[in-house]
Design a protein around this motif. Structure first.
Motif, short mmCIF file in Angstrom:
data_model
loop_
_atom_site.label_atom_id
_atom_site.label_comp_id
_atom_site.label_asym_id
_atom_site.label_seq_id
_atom_site.Cartn_x
_atom_site.Cartn_y
_atom_site.Cartn_z
N ARG A 102 0.95 -1.12 -0.06
CA ARG A 102 -0.11 -0.09 -0.03
C ARG A 102 1.16 1.19 -0.01
N LYS A 103 0.59 2.23 -1.05
CA LYS A 103 1.30 3.48 -0.88
C LYS A 103 0.85 4.24 0.13
N THR A 104 1.87 4.71 1.07
CA THR A 104 1.74 5.41 2.03
C THR A 104 2.32 6.97 1.94
N LYS A 105 2.03 7.91 2.62
CA LYS A 105 2.56 9.21 2.68
C LYS A 105 2.99 9.48 4.04
N PRO A 106 4.29 10.20 4.15
CA PRO A 106 4.99 10.59 5.42
C PRO A 106 3.99 11.48 6.04
N THR A 107 3.91 11.40 7.34
CA THR A 107 3.09 12.20 8.26
C THR A 107 3.74 13.54 8.41
N ARG A 108 2.84 14.44 8.83
CA ARG A 108 3.41 15.67 8.76
C ARG A 108 4.45 16.01 9.69
N ALA A 110 6.66 14.03 10.47
CA ALA A 110 8.14 13.45 9.97
C ALA A 110 8.62 14.22 9.09
N ILE A 111 7.68 14.93 8.13
CA ILE A 111 8.36 15.89 7.09
C ILE A 111 8.80 17.18 7.80
N GLU A 112 8.12 17.67 9.08
CA GLU A 112 8.80 18.67 9.76
C GLU A 112 10.21 18.34 10.28
N LYS A 113 10.14 17.08 10.92
CA LYS A 113 11.38 16.65 11.78
C LYS A 113 12.48 16.59 10.68
N ARG A 114 12.30 16.16 9.27
CA ARG A 114 13.14 16.14 8.36
C ARG A 114 13.66 17.37 8.06
N LEU A 115 12.89 18.37 7.82
CA LEU A 115 13.21 19.67 7.21
C LEU A 115 14.15 20.41 8.54
N LYS A 116 13.76 20.14 9.59
CA LYS A 116 14.63 20.81 10.78
C LYS A 116 15.80 20.24 10.70
N SER A 117 16.05 18.96 10.54
CA SER A 117 17.31 18.28 10.61
C SER A 117 18.15 18.77 9.74
N LYS A 118 17.41 19.03 8.26
CA LYS A 118 18.33 19.29 7.08
C LYS A 118 18.76 20.82 7.49
N LYS A 119 17.87 21.73 8.10
CA LYS A 119 18.20 23.18 8.55
C LYS A 119 19.53 23.04 9.28
N ARG A 120 19.43 22.27 10.38
CA ARG A 120 20.47 22.07 11.33
C ARG A 120 21.57 21.63 10.57
#
Length: 134
Positions: A102-108, A110-120
């Motif tokens: 089943r195709k799934t979408k990352p949770t909101r 999880a997306i925010e956490k990934r973007l924060k770590s990229k910024k850091r």
């Protein structure tokens, strides 16, 4: 899959084993070869035959015969039991229908956490650079 029906459709052939064993190897046919005709089997449905043809394509002959052999023990009867067991396991494993993905979408979050770590990580790298002298 009808287990008893499949076992009745198997054909066995006793052959002399290869390898060490002295006089016993030369005169006793302890190796057992099992042959199963996939196309003409009445114990399997057409869907099961199709699935087995697809999954066991490398193990099937041109006539869609599944050939298996066993020469593990010196006893022909034990080898026959072992090759039947191996055959049934092979059939059972290859008849398992895989679950559909089943195709799934990352949770909101999880997306925010990934973007924060990229910024850091980006800030860390910016801070490593030499200061600009204007």
């Amino acid at each position: 899959m009808n287990r008893e029906g499949i076992i009745q459709e198997l054909k066995f052939k006793a052959v002399r084993s290869s390898g060490a064993g002295g006089q016993n190897v030369n005169k006793v046919s302890s190796k057992v070869e099992l042959t199963f005709d996939l196309e003409n089997s009445n114990a399997l449905t057409e869907l099961e035959k199709y699935r087995l043809r697809k999954k066991l394509s490398s193990k099937l002959s041109k006539e869609n015969l599944l050939l298996m052999q066993c020469e593990e023990t010196r006893s022909q009867h034990k080898n026959k039991e072992l090759v039947i067991q191996k055959f049934l396991e092979t059939i059972q494993v290859n008849l398992i229908v895989p679950k559909r993905r089943r195709k799934t979408k990352p949770t909101r979050s999880a997306i925010e956490k990934r973007l924060k770590s990229k910024k850091r990580a980006a800030l860390k790298k910016i801070n490593r650079s030499k200061p600009k002298l204007d």
